[in-house]
Design an enzyme around this catalytic site. Sequence first.
Site, short mmCIF file in Angstrom:
data_model
loop_
_atom_site.label_atom_id
_atom_site.label_comp_id
_atom_site.label_asym_id
_atom_site.label_seq_id
_atom_site.Cartn_x
_atom_site.Cartn_y
_atom_site.Cartn_z
N ARG A 1 -15.58 5.82 -45.28
CA ARG A 1 -14.33 5.22 -45.73
C ARG A 1 -13.90 5.79 -47.09
O ARG A 1 -12.73 5.83 -47.42
CB ARG A 1 -14.48 3.70 -45.87
CG ARG A 1 -14.72 3.01 -44.55
CD ARG A 1 -14.97 1.55 -44.76
NE ARG A 1 -15.37 0.89 -43.52
CZ ARG A 1 -15.27 -0.41 -43.30
NH1 ARG A 1 -14.78 -1.20 -44.23
NH2 ARG A 1 -15.65 -0.92 -42.15
N GLU B 1 -6.90 1.89 -36.62
CA GLU B 1 -6.50 0.76 -37.45
C GLU B 1 -6.23 1.25 -38.88
O GLU B 1 -6.85 2.21 -39.32
CB GLU B 1 -7.61 -0.31 -37.49
CG GLU B 1 -7.13 -1.63 -38.11
CD GLU B 1 -8.25 -2.59 -38.51
OE1 GLU B 1 -9.32 -2.12 -38.93
OE2 GLU B 1 -8.05 -3.80 -38.40
N1 5AD Z 1 -20.75 -3.97 -36.92
C1 5AD Z 1 -20.25 -5.20 -36.65
N2 5AD Z 1 -19.46 -5.87 -37.49
C2 5AD Z 1 -19.14 -5.30 -38.65
N3 5AD Z 1 -18.39 -5.72 -39.68
C3 5AD Z 1 -18.36 -4.75 -40.61
N4 5AD Z 1 -19.11 -3.72 -40.22
C4 5AD Z 1 -19.60 -4.02 -38.99
C5 5AD Z 1 -20.44 -3.35 -38.08
N5 5AD Z 1 -20.92 -2.15 -38.34
C6 5AD Z 1 -17.69 -6.98 -39.74
C7 5AD Z 1 -18.18 -7.92 -40.81
C8 5AD Z 1 -16.97 -8.77 -41.03
C9 5AD Z 1 -15.81 -7.89 -40.68
C10 5AD Z 1 -14.83 -7.61 -41.75
O1 5AD Z 1 -16.36 -6.73 -40.14
O2 5AD Z 1 -19.27 -8.69 -40.34
O3 5AD Z 1 -16.94 -9.79 -40.10
#
Ligand code: 5AD
Length: 486
Positions: A101, A172
Site C-alpha cells: 500500500r 477498490e
Molecule cells: N484478511 C482479512 N481481513 C483483513 N482486514 C485487513 N486485512 C485483512 C486480511 N489480510 C480487515 C480488518 C478490518 C478491515 C478494515 O479489514 O480485520 O476488519
Amino acid sequence: MELKNKKLSIEAFLAEREQILQAWPTGSDSGLDLATAIEYLKQVPESKNFALKLIKAKQTRVTMIQPRAGVPVLDEHIKLLQYLEKCGADFLPSTVDSYTRQNRYLEAEKGIKESELLGRALLNGFPVVNHGVPGCKKVLESVNVPLQARHGTPDARLLSEIIHASGWTSNEGGGISYNIPYAKSVPLEISIRHWQYCDRLVGYYEEHGISINREPFGPLTGTLVPPSLCITVAIIEALLAAEQGVKNITVGYGMGGNIIQDVASVQSLQTLTELYLHKYGYNEVFVSTVFHQWMGGFPEDESKAMGLIAMSATVAALSKATKMITKTSHESIGIPTMEANGSGIKASKYIVTMLKDQELVESSKLNEERIQIEKEVNSLMHSVFEAGKGDLAQGAVKAFEQGLLDIPFAPSKYNLGKVLPARDNEGNIRILEFGNLGFSDEIKEYHRKKIAERAAFEGRPISFQLTVDDVYSVSMGQLIGRPNQK
Ligand code: 5AD
C-alpha cells in the site's frame, strides 16, 4: 501541471504508463502489454466479471456477500480464497498488505520469503505487485467468482496495472478515500491525480469493450462518520472516475448503528450518486451500493461479535444494498483465521437469504432522514464546486484545505480535523463540532437540536465526552455511549 477534473488524453496516459512500468521489474512482464491484457480480459468468463455480476445482482435485489482476505504466500492465498468461495462468498477480495500500500515492494518481498520460511503470515495481506501478473492470474484461475483488489493505497498505479492485466475486474479505492483515512502526509492533489490514472486505465479497458468495476472506499475512517460526509466523498469520487471513462461504480457506506439512518443512507447513496452523475452528463454509468458491516471497534467476546455481524447483515438486507463486506468474530484480535472468516460469510449469507423478500417499510422517519441527508450532501457539494471555481478536482483539494469537507478521526494532515461527531438520543450519528464544514445554518441547527435532546435525556452537558463515550460504546455493548451503563 495543475490538477483538473478532465479526462487524461491517450497520449498523456500512455506516456505516464511507460514511466510507471519501468519502476519495477514486474513492469517488464509481457502480461502488462495492453494488447495482451485486453486479450486475456476478453476470455475471462462472464461469471467472473465483477461489473457484469453486479448488474445481475442488483436486478435480483438480493444482497451479495464479499469478505476481506489476504495472506502473503501465493498457494496459501489461493487455498484461503477457495475456502471462502465454498463458504458462500459471491465476490472474492484480495486484501493487499501494508508495505505494498505504501509502494515498499522490497520489504514486501522480504515478507513473502520470511513467511514461506517460517510457515506463517508475516504480512497483513497479499502483495499483488511482487506476485506480479503471473501470480495474480493464477489466483483468478483458481476461483470461480469475480476478484477485486482491496487495499488503501494513495499511489495504486502499478498495482492497478497488474491486477487488471491479470483479469481482476474490480479495484477498490479513490483519491480521497484511499488517502485521508490511510496516509498522514500525502497531498490530496497527488493522490487524486494518481487515482485519475487508475480510473483512466479502467476507461481505456472500457473503450476496448471490457467492463471493469470501481469502488470508492465508503466508510472512510470507519468511526462515527456522519452519513452525508461519506456520501459526498463517494459522489465526488464517482464523478472523478466517470470523467476518466469508468462505467460501473459501487459506492459504499459503513454501518452507523441506527437502522433508519443506515437504510436512509444506503438509499440516498444510490439515488444521489445517480442524480449527480446525470447532472454532470455521465449518463451511461451503472451505480450499485456496498454496505460495510460495522467498521468501528468490535466486542472482544466472539459471540457478541457474531451478534453485531448478524445485526449488520440484517440492516444491509433491509436496505437492499447490492453487496455487503463481511467482518469476523476475530475482528478485535486481528487478521481472522480462515475458519472465522468463513463463519462470518455463512452467518451473513444466511441472514440476507432469509430477508431477501423484505425491506424496511416506508415511514415518515425514514423519509425525514433521507431529506436531511440530501440537504447536507447538496450543501457540501455546492461548497466543493464553489471552492474549486467549478472544477471538482480542485474543489476537493480546496474543500479539505479549508475544512469545508472534514473527516472525523482521520490521520491525514491534509484534513482539518475539527469535526466531532456524536450520537443523538436514538443513536443516529450527528455532528457536535462543525469546524468549517460547508453546511448552512439550518443544517447546523438540526444537529444541535438532536444532540441537545440526548444530553438533556442523559442529564449532562453537551461536550466532547459524548464523542468519547460513543467511540467506545459499541465494543462495550451499547449503541449510544450513555453514562453509567455497563
Ligand atoms: N484478511 C482479512 N481481513 C483483513 N482486514 C485487513 N486485512 C485483512 C486480511 N489480510 C480487515 C480488518 C478490518 C478491515 C478494515 O479489514 O480485520 O476488519
